[in-house]
Design a protein around this motif. Sequence first.
Motif, PDB file in Angstrom:
ATOM      1  N   ASP A 157       0.833  -1.199   0.000  1.00 45.98           N
ATOM      2  CA  ASP A 157       0.000   0.000   0.000  1.00 45.98           C
ATOM      3  C   ASP A 157       0.872   1.255   0.000  1.00 45.98           C
ATOM      4  N   ALA A 158       1.909   1.267   0.801  1.00 46.17           N
ATOM      5  CA  ALA A 158       2.809   2.428   0.858  1.00 46.17           C
ATOM      6  C   ALA A 158       3.453   2.682  -0.503  1.00 46.17           C
ATOM      7  N   ALA A 159       3.737   1.615  -1.234  1.00 47.10           N
ATOM      8  CA  ALA A 159       4.363   1.748  -2.551  1.00 47.10           C
ATOM      9  C   ALA A 159       3.414   2.339  -3.589  1.00 47.10           C
ATOM     10  N   LYS A 160       2.131   2.361  -3.314  1.00 48.62           N
ATOM     11  CA  LYS A 160       1.150   2.940  -4.237  1.00 48.62           C
ATOM     12  C   LYS A 160       1.167   4.466  -4.221  1.00 48.62           C
ATOM     13  N   VAL A 161       1.795   5.074  -3.230  1.00 43.39           N
ATOM     14  CA  VAL A 161       1.777   6.528  -3.072  1.00 43.39           C
ATOM     15  C   VAL A 161       2.924   7.151  -3.856  1.00 43.39           C
ATOM     16  N   ARG A 162       2.582   8.102  -4.712  1.00 45.40           N
ATOM     17  CA  ARG A 162       3.565   8.801  -5.551  1.00 45.40           C
ATOM     18  C   ARG A 162       3.304  10.302  -5.508  1.00 45.40           C
ATOM     19  N   LEU A 163       4.339  11.068  -5.689  1.00 46.08           N
ATOM     20  CA  LEU A 163       4.195  12.525  -5.804  1.00 46.08           C
ATOM     21  C   LEU A 163       3.706  12.881  -7.206  1.00 46.08           C
ATOM     22  N   LEU A 164       2.745  13.768  -7.288  1.00 47.63           N
ATOM     23  CA  LEU A 164       2.203  14.173  -8.586  1.00 47.63           C
ATOM     24  C   LEU A 164       3.292  14.714  -9.499  1.00 47.63           C
ATOM     25  N   ARG A 165       4.149  15.567  -8.970  1.00 48.29           N
ATOM     26  CA  ARG A 165       5.158  16.190  -9.836  1.00 48.29           C
ATOM     27  C   ARG A 165       6.233  15.214 -10.286  1.00 48.29           C
ATOM     28  N   SER A 166       6.257  14.012  -9.743  1.00 46.06           N
ATOM     29  CA  SER A 166       7.196  13.008 -10.254  1.00 46.06           C
ATOM     30  C   SER A 166       6.832  12.616 -11.683  1.00 46.06           C
ATOM     31  N   TYR A 167       5.635  12.956 -12.117  1.00 49.30           N
ATOM     32  CA  TYR A 167       5.186  12.680 -13.480  1.00 49.30           C
ATOM     33  C   TYR A 167       5.463  13.849 -14.426  1.00 49.30           C
ATOM     34  N   ASP A 168       6.076  14.909 -13.930  1.00 43.97           N
ATOM     35  CA  ASP A 168       6.420  16.070 -14.754  1.00 43.97           C
ATOM     36  C   ASP A 168       7.914  16.024 -15.050  1.00 43.97           C
ATOM     37  N   PRO A 169       8.295  15.728 -16.297  1.00 41.04           N
ATOM     38  CA  PRO A 169       9.724  15.610 -16.604  1.00 41.04           C
ATOM     39  C   PRO A 169      10.498  16.924 -16.413  1.00 41.04           C
ATOM     40  N   ALA A 170       9.801  18.043 -16.368  1.00 47.10           N
ATOM     41  CA  ALA A 170      10.474  19.332 -16.178  1.00 47.10           C
ATOM     42  C   ALA A 170      10.743  19.636 -14.705  1.00 47.10           C
ATOM     43  N   ALA A 171      10.134  18.888 -13.804  1.00 47.78           N
ATOM     44  CA  ALA A 171      10.302  19.137 -12.370  1.00 47.78           C
ATOM     45  C   ALA A 171      11.595  18.506 -11.868  1.00 47.78           C
ATOM     46  N   THR A 172      12.350  19.265 -11.114  1.00 48.97           N
ATOM     47  CA  THR A 172      13.563  18.737 -10.489  1.00 48.97           C
ATOM     48  C   THR A 172      13.208  18.205  -9.106  1.00 48.97           C
ATOM     49  N   ALA A 173      14.136  17.502  -8.479  1.00 44.16           N
ATOM     50  CA  ALA A 173      13.903  16.981  -7.130  1.00 44.16           C
ATOM     51  C   ALA A 173      13.602  18.113  -6.155  1.00 44.16           C
ATOM     52  N   ALA A 174      14.230  19.262  -6.356  1.00 38.93           N
ATOM     53  CA  ALA A 174      13.981  20.413  -5.482  1.00 38.93           C
ATOM     54  C   ALA A 174      12.601  21.029  -5.720  1.00 38.93           C
ATOM     55  N   GLU A 175      11.979  20.686  -6.834  1.00 38.53           N
ATOM     56  CA  GLU A 175      10.661  21.224  -7.185  1.00 38.53           C
ATOM     57  C   GLU A 175       9.587  20.140  -7.152  1.00 38.53           C
ATOM     58  N   ALA A 176       9.770  19.147  -6.304  1.00 37.03           N
ATOM     59  CA  ALA A 176       8.877  17.988  -6.310  1.00 37.03           C
ATOM     60  C   ALA A 176       7.491  18.276  -5.744  1.00 37.03           C
ATOM     61  N   ASP A 177       7.363  19.315  -4.936  1.00 36.99           N
ATOM     62  CA  ASP A 177       6.084  19.614  -4.301  1.00 36.99           C
ATOM     63  C   ASP A 177       5.243  20.587  -5.119  1.00 36.99           C
ATOM     64  N   VAL A 178       3.929  20.395  -5.062  1.00 34.41           N
ATOM     65  CA  VAL A 178       2.995  21.420  -5.511  1.00 34.41           C
ATOM     66  C   VAL A 178       2.798  22.299  -4.281  1.00 34.41           C
TER      67      VAL A 178
END
Length: 147
Positions: free
Chosen positions: A88-109
């Motif tokens: 179940d924990a593995a089902k959780v993903r950050l939305l911006r992880s699906y944005d190729p333009a987002a860097t790790a520092a910009e992972a949050d909305v």
Amino acid sequence: MAESVFRAQLAEAGLDGLVEVDSAGTGGWHEGDRADPRTVLVLEAAGYEQDHRARRFRASWFAALDLVIALDAGHLRDLRAIALTPEDAAKVRLLRSYDPAATAAEADVPDPYYGSLDGFEECLRLVEAASRGLLDAVREALKEHTA
């Protein structure tokens, strides 16, 4: 906001009957309330429909879900903490992880709640960009599921 955007993208792609989309918060704040009026204003100005009522995510929901999207690292941590199993924990993903333009520092909305309308407009821009990548991932998962 993310629910409205992704729901519209699924409908445009002809996948709305194959994928269920819903939203809930990690806390009980505002349960039962409609979306923030600024969110509604920004969504409607961009042509999105919404009919949201706030509610809290429940750990028991994981079993019926294939994917759970978090908008920021705090939500990601909270959702994984209430997961009943490692799967179940593995089902959780950050939305911006699906944005190729987002860097790790910009992972949050970023949360625009205490800011101006500009913050809500920026959130919409980020959600739209990431949702396109999420749509691609869902298409791929559907292909694998039906193959």
